[in-house]
Design a protein around this motif. Structure first.
Motif, PDB file in Angstrom:
ATOM      1  N   LYS A   5     -48.069 -11.542  -1.060  1.00  0.00           N
ATOM      2  CA  LYS A   5     -47.771 -12.464  -2.152  1.00  0.00           C
ATOM      3  C   LYS A   5     -47.789 -13.887  -1.607  1.00  0.00           C
ATOM      4  CE  LYS A   5     -42.775 -11.657  -1.604  1.00  0.00           C
ATOM      5  NZ  LYS A   5     -41.560 -11.217  -2.304  1.00  0.00           N
ATOM      6  N   PRO A   6     -47.961 -14.880  -2.474  1.00  0.00           N
ATOM      7  CA  PRO A   6     -48.069 -16.265  -1.994  1.00  0.00           C
ATOM      8  C   PRO A   6     -46.783 -16.715  -1.303  1.00  0.00           C
ATOM      9  CG  PRO A   6     -47.884 -16.214  -4.381  1.00  0.00           C
ATOM     10  CD  PRO A   6     -48.104 -14.802  -3.938  1.00  0.00           C
ATOM     11  N   LEU A  19     -43.167 -21.876   8.488  1.00  0.00           N
ATOM     12  CA  LEU A  19     -43.727 -23.211   8.675  1.00  0.00           C
ATOM     13  C   LEU A  19     -43.403 -23.746  10.066  1.00  0.00           C
ATOM     14  CD1 LEU A  19     -45.235 -25.636   7.496  1.00  0.00           C
ATOM     15  CD2 LEU A  19     -43.070 -26.449   6.541  1.00  0.00           C
ATOM     16  N   LEU A  20     -42.167 -23.538  10.509  1.00  0.00           N
ATOM     17  CA  LEU A  20     -41.763 -23.988  11.842  1.00  0.00           C
ATOM     18  C   LEU A  20     -42.583 -23.285  12.914  1.00  0.00           C
ATOM     19  CD1 LEU A  20     -39.846 -25.565  13.713  1.00  0.00           C
ATOM     20  CD2 LEU A  20     -38.237 -23.647  13.531  1.00  0.00           C
ATOM     21  N   LEU A  81     -53.032 -25.290   6.331  1.00  0.00           N
ATOM     22  CA  LEU A  81     -52.973 -23.828   6.255  1.00  0.00           C
ATOM     23  C   LEU A  81     -51.868 -23.362   5.320  1.00  0.00           C
ATOM     24  CD1 LEU A  81     -53.547 -22.828  10.003  1.00  0.00           C
ATOM     25  CD2 LEU A  81     -55.089 -22.405   8.084  1.00  0.00           C
ATOM     26  N   PHE A  82     -50.693 -23.970   5.470  1.00  0.00           N
ATOM     27  CA  PHE A  82     -49.557 -23.565   4.641  1.00  0.00           C
ATOM     28  C   PHE A  82     -49.804 -23.930   3.178  1.00  0.00           C
ATOM     29  CE2 PHE A  82     -45.059 -22.846   3.738  1.00  0.00           C
ATOM     30  CZ  PHE A  82     -44.728 -21.883   4.684  1.00  0.00           C
ATOM     31  N   ALA A  83     -50.378 -25.100   2.925  1.00  0.00           N
ATOM     32  CA  ALA A  83     -50.641 -25.523   1.552  1.00  0.00           C
ATOM     33  C   ALA A  83     -51.666 -24.620   0.884  1.00  0.00           C
ATOM     34  CB  ALA A  83     -51.126 -26.975   1.534  1.00  0.00           C
ATOM     35  N   LEU A 183     -47.982 -34.448   4.030  1.00  0.00           N
ATOM     36  CA  LEU A 183     -48.252 -33.069   3.631  1.00  0.00           C
ATOM     37  C   LEU A 183     -47.167 -32.144   4.156  1.00  0.00           C
ATOM     38  CD1 LEU A 183     -49.901 -30.777   2.455  1.00  0.00           C
ATOM     39  CD2 LEU A 183     -51.364 -30.858   4.487  1.00  0.00           C
ATOM     40  N   LEU A 184     -46.835 -32.279   5.425  1.00  0.00           N
ATOM     41  CA  LEU A 184     -45.873 -31.368   6.032  1.00  0.00           C
ATOM     42  C   LEU A 184     -44.460 -31.584   5.502  1.00  0.00           C
ATOM     43  CD1 LEU A 184     -45.865 -29.127   8.253  1.00  0.00           C
ATOM     44  CD2 LEU A 184     -44.978 -30.865   9.787  1.00  0.00           C
ATOM     45  N   PHE A 185     -44.035 -32.855   5.431  1.00  0.00           N
ATOM     46  CA  PHE A 185     -42.647 -33.126   5.064  1.00  0.00           C
ATOM     47  C   PHE A 185     -42.447 -33.184   3.556  1.00  0.00           C
ATOM     48  CE2 PHE A 185     -42.670 -34.415   9.487  1.00  0.00           C
ATOM     49  CZ  PHE A 185     -41.456 -33.949   9.924  1.00  0.00           C
TER      50      PHE A 185
END
Length: 305
Positions: A5-6, A19-20, A81-83, A183-185
């Motif tokens: 799942k997303p 993410l970390l 990648l995470f986005a 993007l990250l924060f």
């Protein structure tokens, strides 16, 4: 299963952990590659940059290379990648691509970044006077050494003459940090904190604190935190990441171009004169900054960003 799942549907603590770990893995990999291939850009020992106080202009290409790969590995690559996997049906959802963009909002952000300069540097001047209590002299000396090293590295990069050097500095010091860090924060971490707390104010300020702390430059912690919070509110009010990226670009770009203009003799050099602006300019900055933030906020109900 973890990937059936997303990412947005997983618990916030798991999102944060993933993410970390992704940042640590890609950041570590790119740092390893950078350190072990830095000799391509000169014969100097890379430790003279990592552990010393760089003063030799011949080190600049190696510094550009190290900083560029570091930004890609620690922020840009894991953020992208995470986005991408945040939502299977709505790719790149953290960017807010579906939001209509209003040029008026971006004009207000330009005015905001300019009018906030006296206020930001007044706070920076206060932060510079920070002193740790007795018994913490070793830590304070370490912090000051880190500040000196960072300042020396940036100065060496900015002192490199030529249009090509200016363009590379724009990429390394302005574009990559603005895109990758926002993007990250603001794009990801702030969303995770929002899901966990159900309070966008907590999410904005918690993200801003981490954003400032990750730079490990404590004598600029307060103004960087306030800028981060401002970018966070831009994201919440607009539903899009691009106003924050735009504001970050302006902030870093004005600082770089200001230093470039100082080297040409067009502006006073250094930051001391900005921290010593008259009181009336700081008061005016507070009033104008508040009015512009209110004007940007008023656009929120119309969803016109």
């Amino acid at each position: 299963m973890l990937f059936d799942k997303p990412l947005r549907e997983h618990p916030p603590f798991l999102q944060f952990f993933l993410l970390l770990m992704l940042c640590l893995m890609t950041g570590g990999l790119f740092a390893y590659l950078a350190i072990n291939t830095a000799h391509w850009f000169g014969n100097a020992d890379v430790n003279s940059i990592l552990n010393g106080l760089p003063t030799d202009p011949q080190l600049v290409p190696m510094i550009w290379y190290l900083q560029g790969l570091s930004a890609l590995g620690a922020f840009v690559i894991p953020g992208l990648l995470f986005a991408y996997y945040w939502d299977f049906e709505k790719k790149w959802e953290p960017f807010g691509l579906d939001q209509v963009k209003n040029p008026k909002a971006y004009l207000l952000i330009v005015l905001l970044m300019v009018t906030s300069i006296p206020l930001v540097y007044a706070i920076y001047g206060i932060n510079q006077k920070m002193a740790l209590p007795p018994g913490w002299e070793g830590l304070e000396a370490n912090w000051k050494a880190q500040e000196e090293k960072a300042a020396a590295t940036i100065s060496l990069m900015l002192e490199t003459p030529g249009t090509l050097a200016l363009l590379i500095n724009m990429l390394i010091l302005v574009i990559l940090p603005a895109f990758g860090e926002e993007l990250l924060f603001r794009g990801l971490l702030q969303r995770i904190f929002q899901q966990a707390s159900r309070n966008h104010h907590f999410a904005i300020w918690a993200t801003a604190i981490l954003f400032s702390a990750i730079h490990l430059q404590w004598y600029g912690f307060l103004p960087r935190m306030l800028l981060g919070a401002g970018f966070g509110y831009l994201v919440v009010w607009s539903g899009s990441l691009f106003p924050a990226i735009f504001g970050h670009l302006l902030n870093n770009g004005m600082a770089l171009l200001g230093e470039h203009a100082a080297q040409k003799g067009w502006l006073p050099g250094g930051e001391d004169w900005l921290m010593q602006l008259p009181v009336w300019s700081v008061v005016a900055s507070i009033i104008l900054t508040s009015l512009l933030l209110w004007a940007i906020y008023r656009l929120k109900p119309k969803h016109t960003f």
